[in-house]
Write a protein that holds these residues in place. Structure first.
Motif, short mmCIF file in Angstrom:
data_model
loop_
_atom_site.label_atom_id
_atom_site.label_comp_id
_atom_site.label_asym_id
_atom_site.label_seq_id
_atom_site.Cartn_x
_atom_site.Cartn_y
_atom_site.Cartn_z
N LEU A 45 66.90 21.08 75.13
CA LEU A 45 67.89 20.69 74.13
C LEU A 45 67.23 20.59 72.76
O LEU A 45 66.36 19.87 72.45
CB LEU A 45 68.17 19.08 74.46
CG LEU A 45 69.36 19.14 75.65
CD1 LEU A 45 68.96 19.41 76.79
CD2 LEU A 45 69.90 17.68 75.46
N SER A 50 68.39 20.98 69.53
CA SER A 50 68.98 19.83 68.56
C SER A 50 70.19 19.64 68.81
O SER A 50 70.91 20.24 70.07
CB SER A 50 68.89 20.62 67.14
OG SER A 50 69.82 21.84 67.06
N ARG A 51 70.91 18.88 67.97
CA ARG A 51 72.13 18.70 68.30
C ARG A 51 73.07 20.06 68.00
O ARG A 51 74.07 20.14 68.81
CB ARG A 51 72.76 17.60 67.16
CG ARG A 51 74.18 17.57 67.24
CD ARG A 51 74.81 16.41 66.40
NE ARG A 51 76.40 16.17 66.92
CZ ARG A 51 76.82 14.96 66.80
NH1 ARG A 51 76.27 13.93 66.55
NH2 ARG A 51 78.29 14.97 67.17
N ASP A 87 76.05 24.94 68.39
CA ASP A 87 77.25 24.01 68.49
C ASP A 87 77.76 23.83 69.74
O ASP A 87 78.86 23.90 70.01
CB ASP A 87 78.34 24.81 67.56
CG ASP A 87 78.07 24.82 66.11
OD1 ASP A 87 77.03 24.42 65.69
OD2 ASP A 87 78.53 25.95 65.52
N LEU A 137 77.43 20.89 71.21
CA LEU A 137 77.91 19.72 71.28
C LEU A 137 79.29 19.43 70.22
O LEU A 137 79.17 19.62 68.97
CB LEU A 137 76.86 18.31 70.76
CG LEU A 137 75.93 17.98 71.84
CD1 LEU A 137 74.94 16.88 71.03
CD2 LEU A 137 76.42 17.47 73.07
N GLY A 149 81.68 18.45 67.71
CA GLY A 149 81.72 17.20 66.56
C GLY A 149 82.95 16.55 66.36
O GLY A 149 84.18 17.20 66.69
N LYS A 178 67.55 12.24 75.33
CA LYS A 178 67.57 13.17 74.35
C LYS A 178 68.79 13.57 73.55
O LYS A 178 68.83 13.52 72.34
CB LYS A 178 66.98 14.62 74.90
CG LYS A 178 66.65 15.66 73.77
CD LYS A 178 65.47 15.58 73.16
CE LYS A 178 65.09 16.60 72.34
NZ LYS A 178 64.55 17.54 73.04
N VAL A 179 69.90 13.48 74.32
CA VAL A 179 71.48 13.66 73.56
C VAL A 179 71.62 12.32 72.97
O VAL A 179 72.18 12.39 71.81
CB VAL A 179 72.41 13.69 74.86
CG1 VAL A 179 73.85 13.64 74.25
CG2 VAL A 179 72.36 14.94 75.65
N GLU A 235 69.76 10.69 70.96
CA GLU A 235 68.86 10.77 69.89
C GLU A 235 69.69 11.40 68.74
O GLU A 235 69.57 11.24 67.50
CB GLU A 235 67.56 11.63 69.97
CG GLU A 235 66.65 10.87 70.92
CD GLU A 235 65.45 11.74 70.77
OE1 GLU A 235 65.37 13.08 70.42
OE2 GLU A 235 64.60 11.42 71.74
N TYR A 236 70.95 12.16 69.07
CA TYR A 236 71.91 13.00 68.11
C TYR A 236 72.91 12.09 67.75
O TYR A 236 73.59 12.61 66.86
CB TYR A 236 72.13 14.09 68.86
CG TYR A 236 71.16 15.24 69.26
CD1 TYR A 236 70.04 15.35 68.86
CD2 TYR A 236 71.49 15.85 70.61
CE1 TYR A 236 69.19 16.21 69.39
CE2 TYR A 236 70.53 16.74 71.22
CZ TYR A 236 69.38 16.79 70.57
OH TYR A 236 68.32 17.68 71.28
N PHE A 237 72.77 10.57 68.11
CA PHE A 237 74.05 9.77 67.76
C PHE A 237 73.50 8.41 67.29
O PHE A 237 72.46 8.08 67.65
CB PHE A 237 74.91 9.44 69.01
CG PHE A 237 75.71 10.74 69.64
CD1 PHE A 237 76.87 11.10 69.08
CD2 PHE A 237 74.93 11.54 70.25
CE1 PHE A 237 77.67 12.35 69.65
CE2 PHE A 237 75.37 12.92 70.88
CZ PHE A 237 76.71 12.98 70.37
#
Length: 427
Positions: free
Chosen positions: A353, A355-356, A374, A376, A378, A404-405, A407-409
């Motif tokens: 993973l 990045s987002r 892209d 994930l 949006g 890890k996921v 962390e993107y929120f």
């Protein structure tokens, strides 16, 4: 379509009683609590509904069964205990113990060496070993030929044997049929370590042919009934059958056994196709004299994990993440189930993973690691993610992927808050 697969009850009772010593580094603070709680809430294993981990902007759907199976836990227990108890000995694994890079790399770091690559290519000649060396047989088992080579240098191939008991069960059933002059059809990937081992053990007493899927089973069925010319056999199966295999003669009496990590429902399809061909050729009244019922050899863990994954497809997830080794057959079958319903990404660990916006993942059909941008979606909250892992994947790797996921929120609920209801079930 997804029929019930029979599993031997006595075998399951024995499995339930066995406890393994798994290194702490493979245990997870999140997934372990979910699994322990669902065992308490559903001790009879009748509820396949996934659990929901609600972190606010992200929700994870976790299946009832996934991750380490009995055979893998057994192999890890034996391997790590062997390493700990013999610090001054040369310790070798025949090949990857299980198809998980984290586990195999850790064993290599502890000084264990591999004798073969997963495709059978020799790394270290067995002839260079001595009787003082230790060789661990992996969970997939090994061939009779390699067993004999080990014995020639004075090494007992059964002293540190981690072969999965369910693989050995397949071999024993095959041997029983061989004594009754049955041929064997193996549903599996011919180059996979387990199928190579099963083929070797089976060829010791029976005529054997390997089929990959229902499509190949149909071809074999047509060769058996005479709908296809006998000369076609060599083209399709000559490279994965015992010498001189004749489908019209050898399949007068036969049974179907499998590589335990194959789709259980697909093995059942292979059985059904070949049974129908036998009925067409020999008549239904005499079918028991020609086709052996071997459904009781199907691995319970494979069946449970795949059934739970099928149930996972009924949720309203936006995408799916499958964690496991890129050469893990059972992991790839979970991906195969899920990708019919959601965008699905097969990752070996959280490092994939990026990045987002970016993820690396394995595409089993093209056999390549891809990068998707892209990945994930949006503008959607809560984002719903189905997550599971292969039978050789430590739960801690699933934890790490989930974290890890997250962390993107922003404004996600804490892990302690999310798993509190599960811990309450354990009080």
């Amino acid at each position: 379509m997804h029929q019930h697969i029979h599993v031997n009850t006595l075998t399951l009772q024995k499995v339930a009683r066995k406890k393994f010593d798994i290194p702490e580094m493979y245990k997870s603070p999140v997934i372990r609590k979910v699994k322990e709680a669902t065992k308490v809430m559903d001790p009879m294993k009748k509820d396949l509904q996934p659990s929901v981990l609600d972190f606010g902007p992200v929700q994870f759907y976790v299946p009832r069964f996934f991750g380490f199976c009995y055979g893998v836990e057994n192999a890890i227990d034996i391997a790590y205990r062997t390493v700990a108890e013999h610090p001054d000995k040369n310790i070798y694994l025949l090949s990857e113990m299980i198809h998980n890079p984290t586990v195999n790399e850790d064993l290599l770091d502890r000084g264990v060496k591999f004798l073969f690559d997963t495709d059978g290519t020799e790394r270290i000649p067995i002839s260079s070993l001595s009787s003082e060396d230790i060789v661990i047989v992996p969970a997939f088992g090994t061939t009779l030929e390699i067993q004999e080579e080990l014995q020639k240098v004075g090494i007992d191939p059964y002293q540190y044997n981690t072969t999965c008991p369910f693989v050995e069960k397949v071999w024993k059933r095959g041997k029983q049929l061989g004594k009754k002059d049955y041929a064997l059809v193996v549903h599996g990937k011919y180059q996979h370590e387990e199928t190579r081992a099963t083929f070797s053990h089976s060829a010791d007493h029976s005529a054997v042919v390997v089929v990959l899927n229902p499509e190949e089973a149909k071809i074999l069925a047509e060769l058996m009934t005479g709908e296809k010319d006998a000369s076609d056999f060599e083209k399709y199966f000559g490279h994965k059958s015992t010498p001189g295999f004749d489908p019209q003669k050898d399949l007068q009496r036969f049974g179907v056994i499998n590589q335990t990590t194959m789709l259980a429902t697909e093995t059942q399809d292979v059985m059904d196709i070949l049974k129908e061909a036998a009925i067409s050729k020999f008549g239904e009244s005499d079918i028991l004299d020609h086709f052996a019922d071997t459904t009781d050899t199907l691995c319970y863990a494979t069946n449970e994990n795949q059934s739970a994954t099928l149930q996972l497809t009924q949720c309203d997830a936006d995408l799916a993440l499958v964690v496991g080794g890129y050469n893990s057959s059972n992991t790839m079958h979970l991906v195969e189930i899920l990708e019919e319903h959601f965008p699905t990404f097969h990752v070996r660990d959280s490092e994939e993973l990026i990045s987002r916006a970016e993820i690396r993942h394995f595409n089993q059909w093209d056999k390549e690691i891809r990068t998707t941008i892209d990945w994930l979606p949006g503008g959607k909250e809560p984002l719903k993610i189905a997550i599971t892992s292969g039978a050789s994947c430590p739960d801690i790797l699933v934890d790490e992927v989930m974290l890890k996921v997250l962390e993107y929120f922003e404004n996600t609920r804490s892990v302690d808050e999310v798993i509190a209801p599960f811990e309450k079930e354990l009080d």
